[in-house]
Design a protein around this motif. Structure first.
Motif, PDB file in Angstrom:
ATOM      1  N   ARG A   1    -101.445 -50.158 -19.091  1.00  0.00           N
ATOM      2  CA  ARG A   1    -102.860 -50.471 -18.880  1.00  0.00           C
ATOM      3  C   ARG A   1    -103.072 -51.520 -17.793  1.00  0.00           C
ATOM      4  O   ARG A   1    -103.755 -52.528 -17.982  1.00  0.00           O
ATOM      5  N   ARG A   2    -102.465 -51.263 -16.651  1.00  0.00           N
ATOM      6  CA  ARG A   2    -102.616 -52.150 -15.499  1.00  0.00           C
ATOM      7  C   ARG A   2    -102.813 -51.301 -14.250  1.00  0.00           C
ATOM      8  O   ARG A   2    -102.624 -50.082 -14.264  1.00  0.00           O
ATOM      9  N   ALA A   3    -103.218 -51.938 -13.171  1.00  0.00           N
ATOM     10  CA  ALA A   3    -103.380 -51.229 -11.911  1.00  0.00           C
ATOM     11  C   ALA A   3    -102.006 -50.897 -11.327  1.00  0.00           C
ATOM     12  O   ALA A   3    -101.111 -51.750 -11.327  1.00  0.00           O
ATOM     13  N   PRO A   4    -101.812 -49.680 -10.835  1.00  0.00           N
ATOM     14  CA  PRO A   4    -100.510 -49.338 -10.259  1.00  0.00           C
ATOM     15  C   PRO A   4    -100.291 -50.023  -8.916  1.00  0.00           C
ATOM     16  O   PRO A   4    -101.243 -50.364  -8.202  1.00  0.00           O
ATOM     17  N   ARG A   5     -99.024 -50.225  -8.585  1.00  0.00           N
ATOM     18  CA  ARG A   5     -98.651 -50.801  -7.295  1.00  0.00           C
ATOM     19  C   ARG A   5     -97.796 -49.774  -6.548  1.00  0.00           C
ATOM     20  O   ARG A   5     -96.569 -49.823  -6.572  1.00  0.00           O
ATOM     21  N   PHE A   6     -98.474 -48.833  -5.910  1.00  0.00           N
ATOM     22  CA  PHE A   6     -97.781 -47.768  -5.190  1.00  0.00           C
ATOM     23  C   PHE A   6     -97.190 -48.322  -3.893  1.00  0.00           C
ATOM     24  O   PHE A   6     -97.838 -49.084  -3.173  1.00  0.00           O
ATOM     25  N   THR A   7     -95.977 -47.926  -3.580  1.00  0.00           N
ATOM     26  CA  THR A   7     -95.287 -48.485  -2.419  1.00  0.00           C
ATOM     27  C   THR A   7     -94.954 -47.465  -1.330  1.00  0.00           C
ATOM     28  O   THR A   7     -94.636 -47.867  -0.209  1.00  0.00           O
ATOM     29  N   TRP A   8     -95.027 -46.160  -1.661  1.00  0.00           N
ATOM     30  CA  TRP A   8     -94.709 -45.163  -0.628  1.00  0.00           C
ATOM     31  C   TRP A   8     -95.709 -45.239   0.490  1.00  0.00           C
ATOM     32  O   TRP A   8     -96.912 -45.393   0.280  1.00  0.00           O
ATOM     33  N   SER A   9     -95.238 -45.125   1.731  1.00  0.00           N
ATOM     34  CA  SER A   9     -96.100 -45.239   2.897  1.00  0.00           C
ATOM     35  C   SER A   9     -95.808 -44.122   3.890  1.00  0.00           C
ATOM     36  O   SER A   9     -94.659 -43.759   4.108  1.00  0.00           O
ATOM     37  N   VAL A  10     -96.861 -43.586   4.465  1.00  0.00           N
ATOM     38  CA  VAL A  10     -96.700 -42.564   5.510  1.00  0.00           C
ATOM     39  C   VAL A  10     -95.824 -43.084   6.631  1.00  0.00           C
ATOM     40  O   VAL A  10     -94.978 -42.361   7.174  1.00  0.00           O
TER      41      VAL A  10
END
Length: 271
Positions: A258-267
């Protein structure tokens, strides 16, 4: 012999005002959102040849910037873009069209989400640019039109296909055959606009939605953009990226915690 006169210095405020009056594309990046502004106030932000030329390299730089996760295209001073500067068509209309198509294709190929924020006139080359964005939010009172029939210009095949994919064959023919303008509400009904906002609320809604875009998985967005635009030959590529990116694991963990995701993949880092 009298001494030569020194050129009079232009006050800074006036110099800034003069620069703002010159046809140009300006941009800034704030909170991972790049905003590109079309400026040609003397001609309702019509695109000059120099502006068409400037757009692809600007987009290339912004695409390569890992700090940019979404792009907003808009116009200055209450209008989006009234098309191509007609004076540029006198010399070589074919060259002017080639420049416009190159800019349109560069915008369509931008690998991160793009959003056109439309108020006032979005006509001709302006509609061409708006259609090349992934989404279009418009302010009530905006006017859309595709106007080559008024000038005897053959609209490019790629631009026609893009328009048809947005609004369907019948509406595309209505716009292309007549060159008539349609209002924001009709643009919304036909798919040329995705949202229409009351006057004064466009900027706030665009900023809010841009924050949503930058918070989501860039992996999902990049793959979905390719698939939605008809490029399905890289399914294996995206399956491989999904396997090594870690975005799925992060998204599931964030949901369960129940937290905001921290997505790390970058184009920019995908290769």
């Amino acid at each position: 012999m009298p001494p030569a006169r020194r050129p009079r210095a232009v006050p800074q405020g006036r110099a800034d005002s003069i620069r703002r009056m010159e046809p140009q594309l300006s941009h800034d990046v704030t909170d991972a959102v790049a905003t590109v502004v079309v400026r040609n106030p003397a001609k309702r932000n019509a695109m000059t040849a120099a502006m068409w030329r400037a757009l692809p390299p600007l987009l290339e730089r912004l695409a390569a910037d890992p700090g940019v996760r979404a792009l907003v295209l808009t116009g200055a001073d209450g209008t989006f873009c009234a098309g191509a500067d007609i004076s540029t068509l006198r010399g070589s209309p074919q060259e002017a069209q080639r420049l416009a198509v190159r800019a349109e294709e560069a915008l369509a190929a931008f690998p991160k989400p793009t959003l056109a924020a439309v108020r006032g006139h979005c006509v001709g080359g302006g509609a061409q640019l708006a259609a090349a964005c992934d989404l279009r939010f418009a302010e009530a009172g905006a006017l859309f039109g595709v106007t080559p029939a008024k000038l005897g210009i053959v609209y490019p095949a790629s631009s026609t296909r893009r328009l048809v994919s947005l609004v369907g064959p019948a509406t595309a023919k209505y716009l292309l055959f007549s060159g008539e303008l349609i209002d924001a509400e009709r643009a919304l009904r036909t798919g040329l606009a995705d949202e229409v906002l009351p006057e004064g609320e466009l900027d706030e809604r665009v900023a809010q939605f841009a924050r949503i875009l930058v918070s989501r998985s860039q992996l999902t967005q990049a793959a979905a953009k390719e698939f939605a635009d008809g490029r399905t030959d890289r399914d294996a590529h995206w399956a491989k990226q999904a396997g090594v990116a870690g975005d799925t694991e992060e998204g599931v963990a964030a949901f369960l915690e129940r937290r905001a995701p921290r997505f790390t993949w970058s184009v920019t880092g995908a290769g």
